[in-house]
Design an enzyme around this catalytic site. Structure first.
Site, short mmCIF file in Angstrom:
data_model
loop_
_atom_site.label_atom_id
_atom_site.label_comp_id
_atom_site.label_asym_id
_atom_site.label_seq_id
_atom_site.Cartn_x
_atom_site.Cartn_y
_atom_site.Cartn_z
N ASN A 58 36.44 27.33 39.29
CA ASN A 58 35.82 27.44 38.84
C ASN A 58 34.99 27.50 37.66
O ASN A 58 34.09 26.46 37.45
CB ASN A 58 34.86 28.93 38.95
CG ASN A 58 35.04 29.32 40.79
OD1 ASN A 58 33.69 29.19 41.47
ND2 ASN A 58 35.73 29.95 41.98
N VAL A 62 33.32 9.69 49.23
CA VAL A 62 33.97 8.58 48.29
C VAL A 62 35.03 7.86 48.59
O VAL A 62 36.09 8.95 48.34
CB VAL A 62 33.66 9.64 46.97
CG1 VAL A 62 33.98 8.05 45.74
CG2 VAL A 62 31.92 10.24 46.16
N CYS A 116 38.85 31.78 50.09
CA CYS A 116 39.79 32.91 49.77
C CYS A 116 39.34 33.60 51.08
O CYS A 116 40.88 34.98 51.63
CB CYS A 116 39.50 33.17 48.92
SG CYS A 116 39.56 32.42 47.61
N SER A 121 29.88 25.04 48.68
CA SER A 121 29.93 26.93 47.92
C SER A 121 30.56 27.50 48.73
O SER A 121 29.03 28.58 49.51
CB SER A 121 28.36 26.70 47.66
OG SER A 121 29.10 28.05 46.41
N TYR A 169 46.20 57.28 32.65
CA TYR A 169 46.59 57.93 33.15
C TYR A 169 45.59 58.81 33.93
O TYR A 169 44.95 60.19 32.99
CB TYR A 169 47.94 58.62 32.72
CG TYR A 169 48.62 59.72 33.56
CD1 TYR A 169 48.76 59.70 34.24
CD2 TYR A 169 48.45 60.92 32.36
CE1 TYR A 169 49.25 60.77 35.41
CE2 TYR A 169 48.87 61.80 33.49
CZ TYR A 169 48.98 61.97 34.47
OH TYR A 169 48.96 63.22 35.49
N TRP A 214 53.80 58.12 32.70
CA TRP A 214 54.05 56.33 31.71
C TRP A 214 53.87 55.27 33.04
O TRP A 214 54.41 55.63 33.97
CB TRP A 214 55.68 56.75 31.63
CG TRP A 214 55.90 57.65 30.41
CD1 TRP A 214 56.02 58.86 29.91
CD2 TRP A 214 56.20 57.34 28.70
NE1 TRP A 214 56.27 58.85 28.55
CE2 TRP A 214 56.28 58.63 28.69
CE3 TRP A 214 55.99 55.53 28.62
CZ2 TRP A 214 56.29 57.96 26.98
CZ3 TRP A 214 55.88 55.43 27.17
CH2 TRP A 214 56.11 56.47 25.75
N ALA A 261 34.59 24.57 42.24
CA ALA A 261 34.62 23.51 40.92
C ALA A 261 33.67 22.38 40.71
O ALA A 261 32.44 22.80 39.71
CB ALA A 261 35.80 22.31 40.63
N ASP A 304 41.34 22.42 41.66
CA ASP A 304 42.67 22.23 42.21
C ASP A 304 43.05 21.11 42.36
O ASP A 304 44.41 20.59 42.48
CB ASP A 304 42.39 22.40 44.10
CG ASP A 304 42.38 24.15 44.49
OD1 ASP A 304 42.75 25.02 43.47
OD2 ASP A 304 42.70 24.42 45.53
#
Ligand SMILES: Cc1cc2nc3c(=O)[nH]c(=O)nc-3n(C[C@H](O)[C@H](O)[C@H](O)COP(=O)(O)OP(=O)(O)OC[C@H]3O[C@@H](n4cnc5c(N)ncnc54)[C@H](O)[C@@H]3O)c2cc1C
Length: 446
Positions: free
Chosen positions: A303, A80, A42, A38, A424, A432, A11, A281
């Site tokens: 992000n 901080v 994941c 950065s 398909y 389907w 973020a 987060d």
């Protein structure tokens, strides 16, 4: 104008880059407590599984690129500690111990989340680890690479725990997974959870459901992990019982909090102070199905909310549409995906949910490689709206889930979804699509 950002990962760095791109004259300062910025958290389970990859492969853009190419004043090793809203300053401590203070015109809190560690004996022992930051990944990788881990215990069965079970099994490590609650994935339809449990068992992961954690101790033979009714001697314990938002800075500064103690933000990523934004987060979000606040800590949202904060700070009005809770993960040969609400969540929000769970196929009938695809769909009896979907299959689940996710954003009914034109060809599914079959079956119950 000076835009100060606390936190230098998804973020925070998204916001910093975007803000500089929007306004090259803007002074952008990022304060990050670690030396890592950065990176792809994941990717850590997959990186850990591969002893030939460096963990630093996961760094998306190194600090010097932000500094030299993008002109961002990125200060690593800066933690901080407080925000003074009336003076519009933040204060903290550098790694060297030296104190610092920075003033801001606009501030973004992008402090992410921290792993929850059980408040029990032994969770500070070497070998008792968590996985959230790149430093955690580095530690786990270094710990495993010594070859001393033969048996590992994972506490928790969420997606990070499950991804790590695969990583550790890939490395030939014996894995025991333990959790206090009796259900493997409580949010998942039971028929689908059975598919997941079978996959774990077939890959040699030992599951212990319904065992409270008692503690870990160091013995001459290694670590002893104790649970109600069961115990293990092992060399590594991974605590993966969830994360909690890093919102203390905001709470101490008197900013409003939202679900799960996350920082409350509006659709422009602004907190209850008009000069302070929050993203990722640490912050909450609107749920596109319920329109209520929710806290779902995932990467795209981090992000995107970083971008939104930067846009609004640079006077490009941007609104966050909200999240649908769309998530996917891989477990050995299975893809596990969800979007929207479960039946219980839907009922809690005042919907009148109905569901069906069908067993469809990943490919056309008799096409080589065909296997089963479990699809659960939830709809609202009162409005006919589509509320959620879960898909588990060996292939085709991961990207299929984006179709119902888009439908949820557009507040489609189950009937409208059942009439959409889906692609398909025999290698990719039946004529389907299993999602359409599930929707057609649900329509009969609505
Ligand atoms: C193992 C793992 C696998 C994941 N897999 C997926 C996936 O497959 N899909 C998905 O969507 N999401 C996944 N996620 C979640 C995703 O990584 C996060 O949603 C994302 O990283 C959040 O980004 P963030 O910037 O909000 O927070 P973080 O990445 O937590 O970054 C916050 C930063 O703020 C810094 N910070 C905190 N407090 C301070 C302070 N006081 N002063 C200075 N700096 C501070 C921290 O050091 C950190 O660098 C995964 C996470 C993990 C751990």
């Amino acid at each position: 104008m000076k835009f100060v950002i606390i936190g230098g990962d998804a973020a925070g760095m998204s916001a910093a880059s975007r803000a500089r791109r929007n306004n090259p004259d803007l002074e952008v300062v990022v304060l990050e407590q670690t030396e890592d910025v950065s990176y792809s958290a994941c990717g850590m389970p997959y990186n850990i599984a591969d002893p030939f990859r460096e963990i630093d492969d996961l760094v998306v853009r190194p600090a010097q690129v932000f500094r030299e190419k993008q002109g961002i004043d990125l200060r690593t090793g800066h933690r901080v500690l407080s925000i003074d809203r009336s003076a519009k300053t933040i204060a903290g401590r550098k790694e060297s111990g030296e104190e610092f203070q920075v003033d801001y015109d606009k501030l973004l809190i992008a402090t992410g989340a921290s792993p929850i560690m059980p408040d029990l004996p032994g969770f500070d022992l070497p070998g008792v680890l968590a996985l959230k930051s790149l430093e955690h990944g580095r530690l786990i990788k270094a710990f495993i690479s010594g070859g001393q881990v033969r048996v590992a215990v994972i506490i928790g069965m969420g997606y990070i725990a499950l991804e790590m079970s695969e990583a550790l099994r890939d490395l030939g490590i014996e894995v025991h997974m333990v959790k206090p609650r009796p259900d493997l994935l409580p949010w998942m339809h039971r028929d689908l959870a059975v598919m997941v449990q079978k996959e774990l068992e077939e890959n040699g992961v030992n599951l212990y459901l319904g065992h409270e954690t008692k503690g870990v101790e160091q013995t001459a033979r290694g670590l002893k992990a104790d649970f109600e009714g069961v115990g293990f001697t092992c060399q590594m314990v991974l605590a993966a019982i969830g994360v909690t938002p890093n919102s203390k800075l905001a709470a101490d500064a008197g900013l409003e909090l939202g679900p799960g103690q996350s920082i409350s933000i509006n659709r422009t990523a602004q907190t209850s102070d008009t000069d302070i934004y929050a993203a990722g987060d640490c912050a909450d979000a609107y749920h596109v199905v319920t329109e209520e606040k929710t806290w779902i800590p995932l990467a795209l949202r981090a992000n995107r909310s970083g971008y939104a904060a930067a846009d609004n700070v640079t006077l490009i009005k941007t609104e966050l549409p909200g999240v649908a809770g769309t998530a996917v993960f891989k477990l050995f040969d299975l893809q596990i995906a969800r979007t929207g609400l479960t039946v219980k969540e839907a009922a809690d929000f005042g919907f009148e949910p109905e569901e069906v769970c069908i067993e469809g196929r990943t490919r056309a009938f008799a096409h080589p490689g065909v296997s089963s695809m479990g699809v659960q769909i939830v709809g609202d009896k009162k409005s006919g709206r589509l509320l959620g979907m879960q898909i588990v299959a060996r292939d085709g689940a991961a990207h299929r889930i984006n179709a119902p996710a888009v439908a949820l954003h557009n507040k489609m009914t189950v009937d409208e979804f059942s009439r959409t034109d889906m692609a398909y060809a025999p290698p990719f599914g039946p004529v389907w699509d299993p999602m359409l079959t599930a929707a057609n079956q649900l329509l009969k119950k609505l």
